[in-house]
Design a protein around this motif. Sequence first.
Motif, PDB file in Angstrom:
ATOM      1  N   LEU A 198       0.605  -0.875   0.259  1.00  0.00           N
ATOM      2  CA  LEU A 198       0.250   0.068  -0.226  1.00  0.00           C
ATOM      3  C   LEU A 198       0.713   1.108   0.017  1.00  0.00           C
ATOM      4  CD1 LEU A 198      -2.907  -0.809   2.352  1.00  0.00           C
ATOM      5  CD2 LEU A 198      -2.722  -0.849   0.119  1.00  0.00           C
ATOM      6  N   ALA A 199       2.258   1.426   0.847  1.00  0.00           N
ATOM      7  CA  ALA A 199       3.035   2.344   1.211  1.00  0.00           C
ATOM      8  C   ALA A 199       3.390   2.487  -0.418  1.00  0.00           C
ATOM      9  CB  ALA A 199       3.254   2.018   2.205  1.00  0.00           C
ATOM     10  N   ASN A 200       3.789   1.520  -0.967  1.00  0.00           N
ATOM     11  CA  ASN A 200       4.597   1.444  -2.327  1.00  0.00           C
ATOM     12  C   ASN A 200       3.746   2.064  -3.319  1.00  0.00           C
ATOM     13  OD1 ASN A 200       7.031   0.630  -3.983  1.00  0.00           O
ATOM     14  ND2 ASN A 200       5.846  -0.714  -4.900  1.00  0.00           N
ATOM     15  N   GLN A 201       2.725   1.677  -3.621  1.00  0.00           N
ATOM     16  CA  GLN A 201       1.892   2.182  -4.786  1.00  0.00           C
ATOM     17  C   GLN A 201       1.161   3.919  -4.063  1.00  0.00           C
ATOM     18  OE1 GLN A 201       1.746   0.607  -7.326  1.00  0.00           O
ATOM     19  NE2 GLN A 201       2.305  -1.031  -6.757  1.00  0.00           N
ATOM     20  N   LEU A 202       1.596   3.987  -3.107  1.00  0.00           N
ATOM     21  CA  LEU A 202       0.860   5.843  -2.660  1.00  0.00           C
ATOM     22  C   LEU A 202       2.232   6.979  -3.128  1.00  0.00           C
ATOM     23  CD1 LEU A 202      -0.680   8.048  -1.070  1.00  0.00           C
ATOM     24  CD2 LEU A 202       0.350   7.215   0.867  1.00  0.00           C
ATOM     25  N   GLY A 203       3.221   6.322  -2.717  1.00  0.00           N
ATOM     26  CA  GLY A 203       4.488   6.659  -3.343  1.00  0.00           C
ATOM     27  C   GLY A 203       4.263   6.517  -4.906  1.00  0.00           C
ATOM     28  N   HIS A 204       4.169   6.014  -5.285  1.00  0.00           N
ATOM     29  CA  HIS A 204       4.399   6.095  -7.015  1.00  0.00           C
ATOM     30  C   HIS A 204       2.902   6.827  -7.296  1.00  0.00           C
ATOM     31  CE1 HIS A 204       5.297   1.294  -7.398  1.00  0.00           C
ATOM     32  NE2 HIS A 204       6.434   2.691  -7.505  1.00  0.00           N
ATOM     33  N   TYR A 205       1.586   7.180  -6.479  1.00  0.00           N
ATOM     34  CA  TYR A 205       0.992   7.491  -6.843  1.00  0.00           C
ATOM     35  C   TYR A 205       1.702   9.560  -6.580  1.00  0.00           C
ATOM     36  CZ  TYR A 205      -3.284  10.959  -7.103  1.00  0.00           C
ATOM     37  OH  TYR A 205      -4.334  11.936  -6.643  1.00  0.00           O
ATOM     38  N   THR A 206       2.154   9.466  -6.334  1.00  0.00           N
ATOM     39  CA  THR A 206       2.329  10.661  -4.990  1.00  0.00           C
ATOM     40  C   THR A 206       3.282  11.271  -6.191  1.00  0.00           C
ATOM     41  OG1 THR A 206       2.473  10.009  -3.124  1.00  0.00           O
ATOM     42  CG2 THR A 206       3.953  11.971  -3.541  1.00  0.00           C
ATOM     43  N   LEU A 207       4.797  10.491  -7.024  1.00  0.00           N
ATOM     44  CA  LEU A 207       5.672  10.509  -7.698  1.00  0.00           C
ATOM     45  C   LEU A 207       5.299  10.685  -9.256  1.00  0.00           C
ATOM     46  CD1 LEU A 207       8.167   7.570  -7.100  1.00  0.00           C
ATOM     47  CD2 LEU A 207       8.926  10.694  -6.568  1.00  0.00           C
ATOM     48  N   GLY A 208       3.999  10.338  -9.568  1.00  0.00           N
ATOM     49  CA  GLY A 208       3.549  11.191 -10.047  1.00  0.00           C
ATOM     50  C   GLY A 208       2.365  12.214 -10.023  1.00  0.00           C
ATOM     51  N   PHE A 209       1.905  12.900  -9.045  1.00  0.00           N
ATOM     52  CA  PHE A 209       0.966  13.819  -8.792  1.00  0.00           C
ATOM     53  C   PHE A 209       2.184  15.645  -8.752  1.00  0.00           C
ATOM     54  CE2 PHE A 209      -0.816  16.599  -6.362  1.00  0.00           C
ATOM     55  CZ  PHE A 209      -1.834  17.227  -6.462  1.00  0.00           C
ATOM     56  N   ILE A 210       3.093  15.038  -7.852  1.00  0.00           N
ATOM     57  CA  ILE A 210       3.879  15.949  -7.208  1.00  0.00           C
ATOM     58  C   ILE A 210       4.500  16.543  -8.525  1.00  0.00           C
ATOM     59  CG2 ILE A 210       5.859  16.858  -5.803  1.00  0.00           C
ATOM     60  CD1 ILE A 210       4.617  15.553  -3.392  1.00  0.00           C
ATOM     61  N   PRO A 211       5.427  15.387  -9.063  1.00  0.00           N
ATOM     62  CA  PRO A 211       6.865  16.280  -9.993  1.00  0.00           C
ATOM     63  C   PRO A 211       5.762  16.827 -11.366  1.00  0.00           C
ATOM     64  CG  PRO A 211       7.588  13.795  -9.161  1.00  0.00           C
ATOM     65  CD  PRO A 211       5.992  14.151  -8.308  1.00  0.00           C
ATOM     66  N   THR A 212       4.752  16.410 -11.513  1.00  0.00           N
ATOM     67  CA  THR A 212       4.029  17.327 -12.776  1.00  0.00           C
ATOM     68  C   THR A 212       3.251  18.558 -12.114  1.00  0.00           C
ATOM     69  OG1 THR A 212       2.334  15.176 -12.722  1.00  0.00           O
ATOM     70  CG2 THR A 212       1.545  16.862 -13.504  1.00  0.00           C
ATOM     71  N   LEU A 213       2.959  18.754 -10.516  1.00  0.00           N
ATOM     72  CA  LEU A 213       2.742  20.080 -10.543  1.00  0.00           C
ATOM     73  C   LEU A 213       3.636  21.005 -10.170  1.00  0.00           C
ATOM     74  CD1 LEU A 213       0.462  19.411  -7.111  1.00  0.00           C
ATOM     75  CD2 LEU A 213       0.008  20.265  -8.921  1.00  0.00           C
ATOM     76  N   PHE A 214       5.568  20.037 -10.506  1.00  0.00           N
ATOM     77  CA  PHE A 214       6.487  21.271 -10.246  1.00  0.00           C
ATOM     78  C   PHE A 214       6.633  21.713 -11.836  1.00  0.00           C
ATOM     79  CE2 PHE A 214       8.029  19.578  -6.066  1.00  0.00           C
ATOM     80  CZ  PHE A 214       8.107  21.005  -5.743  1.00  0.00           C
ATOM     81  N   LEU A 215       6.300  20.227 -12.744  1.00  0.00           N
ATOM     82  CA  LEU A 215       6.764  20.306 -14.098  1.00  0.00           C
ATOM     83  C   LEU A 215       6.338  21.639 -14.563  1.00  0.00           C
ATOM     84  CD1 LEU A 215       8.853  20.211 -16.234  1.00  0.00           C
ATOM     85  CD2 LEU A 215       6.715  18.102 -17.035  1.00  0.00           C
TER      86      LEU A 215
END
Length: 348
Positions: A34-51
Amino acid sequence: MGKIITGRDVLRQLKADLIGKDSHRGVTFTYSWLANQLGHYTLGFIPTLFLYAILRSCTDLEKPATWAALGIAGLWFGFEIYNFLGPLLSKRVSRAKRLFVPGRSKYVFQPDWLNIAYDTATDVGFFWLGAYSAYLYVTPSACAVYLWLFLLLLVPCRHWYITKMYLQAAQYPFQCRLSQWAFPISEADRQTVLSFLNAKRSHKHLLIFGGRGNGKTSLGIGIATERSIRHDTCFYTTGMKLYSMFPERNSKSLHHNKPLWTWRQASLLVIDDINPGGLIEDLITPVQFLQLLRANPNNLKTLADKDVIWILGQDDQHTVVNQKWADMLHEIGVDKKDIHSVRLPLKA
């Protein structure tokens, strides 16, 4: 197949994973997933906002949110493809001296590439879900695509969460897939392992003989791990622990928590450290094991009616020892054609 994990079992595990502090209760396979998939979701969400912020303030691109989401989604897609192909390429034997690093070892047992591809696709799905969530956050629009992607991910989520439950219920002492096993083995014994792993009918017994440090425990766990991933009920124990459980009518009384299944209920049992072998005299002989087994009349049928991996030490009298254990298994009701053995070579 044994017990099948039910929806109630899944809800109980989810409650255990989501409520409480991991520093107190420890971390399970399911919690880690569960923590791993939440990490994948976050690594898609936050970098997209920065970019998106960079593209919007530093470029004249139209629809910067779209480009940001597509860019991050493409980046993680390429990364996961590299992760997927990396093990394959690293094990490939070079055919040209100047094009690849020569001398790489081959897999003793081939990885389950379809299973790995499914895992890769699941990870990519969570990366994309995070990137698309960020896109919707900065550019509110119809959520139809997001909804379909979310619903599509529920299928692999169910599969992988239940798979982790099968793995953690087996109580393996360490993680090891069969393709990670990299010790010497004869081709005949390798085929014996594959035959045991892929057998459709049950009640098969595999005796693994070997000295210290030659991979007999990891081989047994590797075989059982593949069966757990296929949603078979497996259970790992050592010889000493099993001896203490023989007299019990119901081995659930030996557990502080409620296990999904016990050694009696598992479809595959791994018995490790039955004897050390080598220069140490056998701690228990097949005759003594049979005497302990008879402490409870149900024990004989329990062992005879399931798949069992027996991990034994190496001995100078290979054939004699092998035959004694095979005879013991036949005496408790195992058909001779269902008794197989693997003898791992001693380390040089």
